[in-house]
Design a protein around this motif. Structure first.
Motif, short mmCIF file in Angstrom:
data_model
loop_
_atom_site.label_atom_id
_atom_site.label_comp_id
_atom_site.label_asym_id
_atom_site.label_seq_id
_atom_site.Cartn_x
_atom_site.Cartn_y
_atom_site.Cartn_z
N UNK A 36 31.03 50.52 35.43
CA UNK A 36 31.28 49.42 34.54
C UNK A 36 31.86 47.51 35.10
N UNK A 37 30.37 47.67 36.18
CA UNK A 37 30.33 46.03 36.01
C UNK A 37 29.14 46.00 35.74
N UNK A 38 29.32 44.75 34.82
CA UNK A 38 28.48 44.14 34.44
C UNK A 38 27.33 42.73 34.74
N UNK A 39 28.59 42.30 35.88
CA UNK A 39 27.81 40.98 36.51
C UNK A 39 28.99 40.83 37.61
N UNK A 40 28.32 39.91 38.94
CA UNK A 40 29.42 40.38 39.45
C UNK A 40 30.45 39.27 38.89
N UNK A 41 31.96 40.47 39.18
CA UNK A 41 33.22 39.80 38.93
C UNK A 41 33.36 39.76 37.48
N UNK A 42 32.61 40.40 36.75
CA UNK A 42 32.33 40.92 34.79
C UNK A 42 32.32 42.46 35.00
N UNK A 43 33.34 42.58 34.03
CA UNK A 43 33.70 44.01 34.13
C UNK A 43 33.23 44.29 32.86
N UNK A 44 33.16 45.70 32.23
CA UNK A 44 33.81 46.07 30.84
C UNK A 44 34.70 47.08 30.52
N UNK A 45 35.50 46.97 29.93
CA UNK A 45 36.31 48.63 29.80
C UNK A 45 35.73 49.52 28.58
N UNK A 46 36.83 50.47 29.23
CA UNK A 46 36.01 51.47 28.48
C UNK A 46 36.15 51.24 26.40
N UNK A 47 37.14 50.64 26.02
CA UNK A 47 36.81 50.23 24.46
C UNK A 47 36.06 49.18 23.65
N UNK A 48 34.77 48.56 25.10
CA UNK A 48 34.66 47.71 25.37
C UNK A 48 35.13 46.18 26.24
N UNK A 49 35.59 45.96 25.47
CA UNK A 49 36.03 44.59 25.34
C UNK A 49 36.04 44.21 27.05
N UNK A 50 35.65 43.11 27.54
CA UNK A 50 35.08 42.76 28.74
C UNK A 50 35.72 42.10 29.53
N UNK A 51 36.15 41.75 30.66
CA UNK A 51 36.82 40.58 31.51
C UNK A 51 36.43 40.32 32.46
N UNK A 52 35.92 38.77 33.17
CA UNK A 52 36.07 38.26 34.35
C UNK A 52 36.99 37.80 35.26
N UNK A 53 37.20 37.67 36.61
CA UNK A 53 37.96 37.73 37.11
C UNK A 53 37.50 36.38 38.33
N UNK A 54 38.11 35.51 37.99
CA UNK A 54 38.09 33.80 38.75
C UNK A 54 39.07 33.84 39.62
N UNK A 55 37.80 32.96 40.32
CA UNK A 55 38.32 31.44 41.51
C UNK A 55 38.98 30.57 40.82
N UNK A 56 39.54 30.36 41.57
CA UNK A 56 40.67 28.40 41.20
C UNK A 56 38.90 27.67 41.21
N UNK A 57 38.84 27.72 42.01
CA UNK A 57 37.47 26.76 42.10
C UNK A 57 36.47 27.01 40.41
#
Ligand SMILES: C[S@@+](CC[C@H](N)C(=O)[O-])C[C@H]1O[C@@H](n2cnc3c(N)ncnc32)[C@H](O)[C@@H]1O
Length: 318
Positions: A237-258
């Motif tokens: 489900x991983x598209x790139x580092x810290x970036x994923x696609x959910x089962x419903x096709x929506x995507x989500x990235x997980x940030x650092x503060x920097x």
């Protein structure tokens, strides 16, 4: 396991229930500012490494394919704004490059203006309207989902004299907004930046910054690195580092503060706040613990000497 925060005032933004005695773990639904052990951090890093070893195949993760998916999901999310007046509602299509002049846009007579982007069903907009009765306040909200905007407009508390909901895809940075540049006091993004393609984030933040008046601020809350939602993703489900696609096709990235700091400072904004909240949520019935990591940011557009704007904004948002 957890320590009280040094900066009590800052922590009030997130809550101030601290777990000082692990025996009390299941006595409340959530604990704030939980510190992670080195082992826990290492396990999270290992999990994320493992996820990124099996990326979604390149031919299935082309940006254009993902954009097409968005477009299909939001087939009507184009550039039709519902412009409402007291006795009529007109639908007007705004072409690219249309210049919105002072005085001919919704909320033009307001003395301060807030825009929430990616508003969903209005979970932020309506509380703002409920808690601020200042007649000078006007709240805009947009989402690229027509369903979301329809829900906001159908809400019993939707009042066209105080609020304007419209369909807008943030990634289409040439699409005009229904208010002029430098007209907003506050722009709010709550768990929305993370759903955009990382390569589009900077343009989106740049565009939103243009809408802010000098001294205006951007408020963001979004997923931080190693949030439970990230660690739950399965391989593939991983598209790139810290970036994923959910089962419903929506995507989500997980940030650092920097990363967030870089996005906002590149857009010319100044940091007021950039904090991470490590919250421990507890399912008391099932005796399950869930470690959340959320980042909260406030960045300001530099201003001349009009300090009064910042003061006015804090009175709205506090
Ligand atoms: C996780 S939801 C958060 C909704 C709301 N902010 C809240 O906290 O309840 C993300 C929202 O962003 C919207 N969204 C995602 N990509 C968008 C885009 N490119 N332009 C506008 N809205 C977008 C989605 O439709 C969804 O309503």
């Amino acid at each position: 396991m957890a320590v009280p925060d040094r900066d009590e005032k800052k922590r009030k933004q997130f809550g101030n229930r601290f777990l000082t005695d692990t025996a009390r773990l299941f006595q409340h639904n959530a604990w704030d500012n939980v510190e992670w052990s080195e082992e826990q951090e290492a396990a999270a890093q290992a999990k994320v490494r493992e996820q990124s070893m099996q990326l979604v195949p390149q031919d299935q993760q082309d940006s254009e394919d993902l954009e097409r998916l968005d477009t299909e999901r939001n087939s009507n999310s184009n550039i039709t704004y519902q412009l409402q007046s007291e006795d009529e509602m007109t639908s007007q299509k705004l072409g690219e490059g249309k210049v919105i002049k002072d005085g001919d846009f919704p909320g033009s007579s307001a003395t301060y203006r807030i825009l929430e982007v990616g508003c969903g069903a209005g979970n932020t907009v309506f509380p703002i309207l409920q808690t601020n009765n200042d007649p000078g306040l006007f709240v805009y909200c947009c989402d690229f989902s027509t369903t979301a905007v329809d829900l906001v407009q159908a809400h019993p508390e939707y009042d066209a004299s105080r609020c304007f909901a419209f369909v807008h895809d943030l990634t289409k940075t040439q699409t005009p907004f229904p208010m002029p540049d430098e007209s907003l006091d506050v722009v709010v993004l709550i768990f929305v930046l993370s759903s955009l393609l990382p390569e589009k984030m900077q343009c989106v933040i740049n565009r939103l910054s243009q809408l802010l008046r000098p001294g205006g601020i951007i408020l963001l809350r979004d997923y931080g690195r190693f949030d439970l939602a990230q660690l739950r993703f399965k391989k593939g489900q991983c598209l790139a580092d810290n970036f994923y696609v959910r089962g419903d096709g929506t995507r989500v990235y997980f940030f650092t503060q920097d990363e967030l700091d870089l996005l906002f400072s590149t857009a010319g904004l100044e940091k007021i706040q950039n904090i991470v909240d490590r919250r421990l949520q507890v399912n008391r019935g099932k005796q399950i613990t869930m470690y959340r990591v959320w980042i909260q940011c406030k960045y300001r557009k530099p201003q001349g000497d009009d300090e009064s704007v910042a003061g006015r904004i804090s009175s709205i948002i506090n």
